[in-house]
Design a protein around this motif. Structure first.
Motif, PDB file in Angstrom:
ATOM      1  N   SER A  75     -10.763  -4.646  28.607  1.00 54.86           N
ATOM      2  CA  SER A  75     -10.528  -3.420  27.837  1.00 54.86           C
ATOM      3  C   SER A  75      -9.058  -3.215  27.529  1.00 54.86           C
ATOM      4  CB  SER A  75     -11.065  -2.204  28.608  1.00 54.86           C
ATOM      5  OG  SER A  75     -10.259  -1.928  29.738  1.00 54.86           O
ATOM      6  N   LEU A  76      -8.174  -3.882  28.311  1.00 62.63           N
ATOM      7  CA  LEU A  76      -6.733  -3.787  28.073  1.00 62.63           C
ATOM      8  C   LEU A  76      -6.259  -4.837  27.088  1.00 62.63           C
ATOM      9  CD1 LEU A  76      -5.424  -3.275  31.721  1.00 62.63           C
ATOM     10  CD2 LEU A  76      -6.286  -1.594  30.114  1.00 62.63           C
ATOM     11  N   GLY A  77      -7.194  -5.648  26.595  1.00 61.77           N
ATOM     12  CA  GLY A  77      -6.824  -6.694  25.659  1.00 61.77           C
ATOM     13  C   GLY A  77      -6.351  -7.962  26.325  1.00 61.77           C
ATOM     14  N   ILE A  78      -6.745  -8.152  27.617  1.00 56.20           N
ATOM     15  CA  ILE A  78      -6.314  -9.319  28.366  1.00 56.20           C
ATOM     16  C   ILE A  78      -7.461 -10.310  28.447  1.00 56.20           C
ATOM     17  CG2 ILE A  78      -5.466 -10.147  30.603  1.00 56.20           C
ATOM     18  CD1 ILE A  78      -4.386  -7.296  31.040  1.00 56.20           C
ATOM     19  N   ASN A  79      -7.211 -11.564  28.082  1.00 58.74           N
ATOM     20  CA  ASN A  79      -8.245 -12.578  28.151  1.00 58.74           C
ATOM     21  C   ASN A  79      -8.540 -12.921  29.599  1.00 58.74           C
ATOM     22  OD1 ASN A  79      -8.463 -12.849  25.361  1.00 58.74           O
ATOM     23  ND2 ASN A  79      -6.722 -14.264  25.295  1.00 58.74           N
ATOM     24  N   MET A 107       2.377 -12.275  34.065  1.00 60.00           N
ATOM     25  CA  MET A 107       1.517 -12.880  33.049  1.00 60.00           C
ATOM     26  C   MET A 107       0.550 -11.851  32.476  1.00 60.00           C
ATOM     27  SD  MET A 107       0.685 -16.743  34.387  1.00 60.00           S
ATOM     28  CE  MET A 107       0.164 -16.262  36.045  1.00 60.00           C
ATOM     29  N   ILE A 108      -0.016 -11.016  33.350  1.00 58.64           N
ATOM     30  CA  ILE A 108      -0.915  -9.958  32.877  1.00 58.64           C
ATOM     31  C   ILE A 108      -0.139  -8.927  32.064  1.00 58.64           C
ATOM     32  CG2 ILE A 108      -2.460  -8.100  33.602  1.00 58.64           C
ATOM     33  CD1 ILE A 108      -3.182  -9.760  36.038  1.00 58.64           C
ATOM     34  N   TYR A 109       1.067  -8.591  32.531  1.00 59.90           N
ATOM     35  CA  TYR A 109       1.908  -7.621  31.819  1.00 59.90           C
ATOM     36  C   TYR A 109       2.241  -8.107  30.410  1.00 59.90           C
ATOM     37  CZ  TYR A 109       6.170  -5.077  30.522  1.00 59.90           C
ATOM     38  OH  TYR A 109       7.111  -4.337  29.852  1.00 59.90           O
ATOM     39  N   GLN A 110       2.666  -9.358  30.285  1.00 57.33           N
ATOM     40  CA  GLN A 110       3.029  -9.891  28.972  1.00 57.33           C
ATOM     41  C   GLN A 110       1.838  -9.927  28.033  1.00 57.33           C
ATOM     42  OE1 GLN A 110       5.985 -10.574  27.792  1.00 57.33           O
ATOM     43  NE2 GLN A 110       7.075 -10.164  29.694  1.00 57.33           N
ATOM     44  N   SER A 111       0.677 -10.322  28.549  1.00 56.28           N
ATOM     45  CA  SER A 111      -0.525 -10.362  27.722  1.00 56.28           C
ATOM     46  C   SER A 111      -0.898  -8.974  27.237  1.00 56.28           C
ATOM     47  CB  SER A 111      -1.687 -10.976  28.518  1.00 56.28           C
ATOM     48  OG  SER A 111      -2.879 -10.960  27.762  1.00 56.28           O
ATOM     49  N   PHE A 137      -2.474  -1.532  30.735  1.00 61.81           N
ATOM     50  CA  PHE A 137      -1.786  -2.047  31.922  1.00 61.81           C
ATOM     51  C   PHE A 137      -0.278  -2.083  31.685  1.00 61.81           C
ATOM     52  CE2 PHE A 137       0.122  -5.499  34.381  1.00 61.81           C
ATOM     53  CZ  PHE A 137      -0.267  -5.142  35.662  1.00 61.81           C
ATOM     54  N   ALA A 138       0.143  -2.629  30.554  1.00 58.81           N
ATOM     55  CA  ALA A 138       1.573  -2.697  30.244  1.00 58.81           C
ATOM     56  C   ALA A 138       2.178  -1.306  30.159  1.00 58.81           C
ATOM     57  CB  ALA A 138       1.798  -3.454  28.933  1.00 58.81           C
ATOM     58  N   ASN A 139       1.468  -0.377  29.522  1.00 54.78           N
ATOM     59  CA  ASN A 139       2.007   0.979  29.381  1.00 54.78           C
ATOM     60  C   ASN A 139       2.119   1.693  30.719  1.00 54.78           C
ATOM     61  OD1 ASN A 139       2.400   0.909  26.591  1.00 54.78           O
ATOM     62  ND2 ASN A 139       0.276   1.459  26.177  1.00 54.78           N
ATOM     63  N   GLN A 140       1.224   1.386  31.662  1.00 49.69           N
ATOM     64  CA  GLN A 140       1.329   1.977  32.990  1.00 49.69           C
ATOM     65  C   GLN A 140       2.558   1.447  33.717  1.00 49.69           C
ATOM     66  OE1 GLN A 140      -0.561   4.495  34.568  1.00 49.69           O
ATOM     67  NE2 GLN A 140       1.234   4.300  35.898  1.00 49.69           N
ATOM     68  N   VAL A 141       2.809   0.142  33.577  1.00 50.41           N
ATOM     69  CA  VAL A 141       3.998  -0.459  34.194  1.00 50.41           C
ATOM     70  C   VAL A 141       5.262   0.150  33.591  1.00 50.41           C
ATOM     71  CG1 VAL A 141       5.322  -2.610  34.417  1.00 50.41           C
ATOM     72  CG2 VAL A 141       2.843  -2.632  34.761  1.00 50.41           C
ATOM     73  N   ILE A 142       5.292   0.270  32.267  1.00 51.98           N
ATOM     74  CA  ILE A 142       6.457   0.848  31.585  1.00 51.98           C
ATOM     75  C   ILE A 142       6.653   2.294  32.029  1.00 51.98           C
ATOM     76  CG2 ILE A 142       7.448   1.458  29.339  1.00 51.98           C
ATOM     77  CD1 ILE A 142       5.652  -0.866  28.206  1.00 51.98           C
ATOM     78  N   SER A 143       5.557   3.041  32.159  1.00 49.87           N
ATOM     79  CA  SER A 143       5.633   4.438  32.597  1.00 49.87           C
ATOM     80  C   SER A 143       6.230   4.539  33.995  1.00 49.87           C
ATOM     81  CB  SER A 143       4.239   5.066  32.571  1.00 49.87           C
ATOM     82  OG  SER A 143       4.264   6.394  33.065  1.00 49.87           O
ATOM     83  N   ASN A 144       5.809   3.639  34.892  1.00 49.91           N
ATOM     84  CA  ASN A 144       6.347   3.644  36.259  1.00 49.91           C
ATOM     85  C   ASN A 144       7.854   3.430  36.267  1.00 49.91           C
ATOM     86  OD1 ASN A 144       3.853   4.046  37.478  1.00 49.91           O
ATOM     87  ND2 ASN A 144       3.425   1.863  37.672  1.00 49.91           N
ATOM     88  N   ILE A 145       8.328   2.588  35.362  1.00 50.08           N
ATOM     89  CA  ILE A 145       9.766   2.304  35.289  1.00 50.08           C
ATOM     90  C   ILE A 145      10.490   3.434  34.566  1.00 50.08           C
ATOM     91  CG2 ILE A 145      11.516   0.701  34.406  1.00 50.08           C
ATOM     92  CD1 ILE A 145       9.349  -1.501  34.611  1.00 50.08           C
TER      93      ILE A 145
END
Length: 304
Positions: free
Chosen positions: A74-78, A157-161, A169-177
Motif C-alpha cells: 500500500s506504500l508503493g513498495i514492491n 532500501m525501503i525508505y528509498q523505494s 513509510f518515507a513520509n513517516q520517516v521524514i516527519s520523525n526527522i
C-alpha cells in the motif's frame, strides 16, 4: 542414509543459530564446517534450545508477514510473495531483531545511541514482534536519511523505494526527522532532501507546473531552502506550529504537511541593509541597500 536424514533437522537448526548470532554473514557463505563448529562450541542441547526460542519469534514474524506485505504494498513498495523464500525472510527478521536488541540492550532506559533511536521511540517489544521489527526498520531509515550511517540497510532500501513514490513509510520517516530534536536526530540535507521535501509537503509533479527546490534542510521543527518558480528564486523558511510561535517579523502563510502538521512559511523579504564606512569628516556613516532576506526565526515554545 537414515543417519543423514536425522542430521538434516539439526543442521538446519544450527545454520539458523549461526545466522542469528552473526547476521552480517550471508547464508550462502556458511559451510558444514561452520555448522559443526557452532554445535561443537555450544553443544547440541544449547543450540537446539536457543534456536527453538528464535524459531518461535521467526514463526510469529512469518504469521504476520502477509499483513506486513500488504501494508508495504500500500506504500508503493514492491514485495515478494510471502513464503517464497523462507530463509530470506528469516534473515531479514533476524537482522532487524538483533539490531533492535543491540540498540536497546534488552530493555530499560538508555540514552539514544543514534538519530534513529532518538526519533523513533517505543520499548523493545511493544506491539509484539512486528512492532519491534517495524521500529527498527524505521530507525535504520532515519539513520540513513540523516547521513548517520551508510545507505546499505534494509530500512534505507525501503525508505528509498517509498520516497520515490511519495509513500507513507518515507513520509513517516521524514516527519520523525522534521519534528525531532535537532541535536539528537540531525537533519536531512543533500541530494535526497528536495525529494523528501516535496514528498512530505504532498507536492505532486503531475499536478501541474511546480517549483523546484534546492539547498533544502529538514530537521528540528524547521525547514529551509530555495524555491525556484516562474518568477525567479526565493529563499524560504518554515517553522512547525507545535514547536514555534507564529512569526512576528514580516508576512507568512500557513501550510500543512502530509502528516497533518501545521507549518508557518516565510519567503525572503525586502530588508534594508546598512554597510558602515568612514566619512570624509572622520565619522561613521552608512550605505543603505535593499536586499532579500528571510526574517528572523520566531521564538521556540519550549524556551518561552
Amino acid at each position: 542414509m537414515k543417519l543423514k536424514k536425522k542430521l538434516v533437522p539439526l543442521l538446519v537448526l544450527a545454520i539458523c543459530m549461526v545466522l542469528f548470532y552473526s547476521m552480517p554473514v550471508f547464508a550462502a557463505d556458511l559451510t558444514q564446517a561452520d555448522v559443526e563448529a557452532a554445535v561443537a562450541s555450544q553443544g547440541k542441547e544449547a543450540v537446539t534450545g536457543n534456536v527453538f526460542v528464535w524459531f518461535l519469534c521467526a514463526i510469529a514474524f512469518l504469521k504476520v508477514s502477509q499483513k506486513i506485505d500488504s501494508f508495504l504494498a500500500s506504500l508503493g513498495i514492491n514485495v515478494g510473495n510471502t513464503g517464497g523464500n523462507m530463509m530470506a525472510e528469516l534473515l531479514i527478521a533476524g537482522r532487524s531483531l538483533t539490531g533492535s536488541m543491540r540498540s536497546h540492550g534488552g530493555g530499560g532506559y538508555r540514552k539514544a545511541s543514534s538519530p534513529g533511536s532518538a526519533a523513533v521511540g517505543g520499548s523493545f517489544l511493544s506491539g509484539g514482534l512486528a512492532g519491534a521489527v517495524g521500529r527498527q526498520v524505521q530507525r535504520e531509515a532515519v539513520n540513513s536519511a540523516t547521513g548517520y550511517t551508510e545507505h546499505n540497510s534494509i530500512g534505507n532500501m525501503i525508505y528509498q523505494s517509498s520516497l520515490n513514490k511519495g509513500g507513507d513509510f518515507a513520509n513517516q520517516v521524514i516527519s520523525n526527522i522534521a519534528q525531532g530534536n535537532y541535536g539528537q536526530v540531525g537533519s536531512i540535507t543533500g541530494a535526497d532532501a528536495a525529494k523528501a521535501f516535496t514528498s512530505y509537503m504532498g507536492i505532486k509533479p503531475d499536478s501541474g507546473p511546480a517549483p523546484s527546490y534546492d539547498n533544502i534542510e529538514i530537521g528540528g521543527g524547521r525547514i529551509t531552502g530555495t524555491e525556484t518558480g516562474s518568477s525567479g528564486s526565493q529563499d524560504f523558511a518554515m517553522y512547525n506550529a507545535d514547536q514555534y510561535t507564529a512569526p512576528t517579523h514580516g508576512s507568512f502563510s500557513t501550510v500543512q504537511s502530509v502528516d497533518g502538521s501545521t507549518w508557518y512559511k516565510q519567503y525572503a523579504q525586502d530588508t534594508v541593509e546598512k554597510t558602515p564606512y568612514t566619512a570624509s569628516n572622520g565619522k561613521v556613516a552608512y550605505n543603505e541597500s535593499i536586499v532579500q532576506k528571510v526574517p528572523p526565526a520566531p521564538q521556540r515554545k519550549e524556551r518561552m
